[in-house]
Design an enzyme around this catalytic site. Structure first.
Site, PDB file in Angstrom:
ATOM      1  N   SER A   2       0.826  -1.216   0.000  1.00 34.16           N
ATOM      2  CA  SER A   2       0.000   0.000   0.000  1.00 34.16           C
ATOM      3  C   SER A   2       0.860   1.266   0.000  1.00 34.16           C
ATOM      4  CB  SER A   2      -0.977   0.001   1.183  1.00 34.16           C
ATOM      5  OG  SER A   2      -0.308   0.194   2.404  1.00 34.16           O
ATOM      6  N   HIS A  25       8.997   2.849   8.671  1.00 35.84           N
ATOM      7  CA  HIS A  25       8.804   1.929   9.794  1.00 35.84           C
ATOM      8  C   HIS A  25       7.629   2.430  10.635  1.00 35.84           C
ATOM      9  CE1 HIS A  25       9.858  -1.077  12.747  1.00 35.84           C
ATOM     10  NE2 HIS A  25       9.715  -0.157  13.695  1.00 35.84           N
TER      11      HIS A  25
END
Ligand code: GRF
Length: 211
Positions: free
Chosen positions: A13, A106
């Protein structure tokens, strides 16, 4: 034009957000996955983007895989390598090869919670905020000079899933902006810090969007 190669392992995504952003001056040269079933590969191929799959299970060692991966990447002469949910621990030789030209995202506010299960860990630790970090990749897992961070509140009834959804929405804003800054030649690394040239207005807000 800057050539970008995006590495994924799954749904991709973040890769989709970068592609859909239609960044000026950026060519998505290829999307590469280490898993044949990575859903993002079909998505990219359907949009006419060049794709490659390199199944890490077919390689005898981490080094052998990383060498083949580097050869595959370099065939596209990228200016920037973008890790977008690429779930592999990288060898030091690989990270050194792309020093200063490889980004990762992250789902935590690094240096807190490197590694997996970041949302569970943030909730269990009683954190009031969580978020995501775009950073340059170094040999140490989920470390490296921080480009931008986005912050979300952790509600009293927060679950790992609800937190993941909130953070992911932010990831989709932060990552295309960071890639654009790189492509514009505006990022400079100064030790652990990354400076953005001509920081103003919307870009400043995007560097540290807060709730
Ligand atoms: C994202 O949460 C990203 O921060 C992490 O892995 C997840 C990948 O999601 N590194 P997607 O494949 O980009 O949808």
């Amino acid at each position: 034009m800057k050539n970008i190669v995006i590495l994924i392992s799954g749904r991709g995504s973040n890769m989709q957000a970068i592609v859909d952003a239609g960044l000026p001056g950026v060519t998505i040269a290829a999307v590469i996955a280490n898993r044949p079933d990575a859903a993002g590969i079909a998505w990219a191929a359907a949009r006419g983007i060049t794709t490659r799959v390199l199944d890490h299970k077919a390689y005898a060692s981490r080094e052998a895989f990383d060498e083949q991966l580097a050869d595959t990447i370099d065939a596209f002469t990228p200016d920037l390598v973008v890790l977008a949910g690429f779930m592999r621990i990288l060898t030091p030789g690989f990270t050194a090869r792309y020093e200063g030209r490889m980004l990762n995202i992250h789902p935590s506010l690094l240096p807190a919670f490197p590694g997996l299960h970041t949302h569970e860990r943030a909730i269990e630790a009683g954190c009031k905020v969580a978020g995501c970090t775009v950073h340059f990749v170094t040999a140490e897992l989920d470390h490296g000079p921080v480009v931008s961070q986005g912050v979300v509140n952790i509600a009293d009834d927060e679950t790992p899933d609800s937190l993941a959804a909130k953070v992911l929405e932010l990831e989709h804003q932060l990552y295309p902006a960071a890639v654009r800054w790189f492509a514009e030649g505006r990022l400079s690394i100064d030790g652990a810090r990354v400076r953005l040239a001509d920081l103003a207005g919307a870009d400043a807000a995007m560097m540290v969007p807060a709730p």
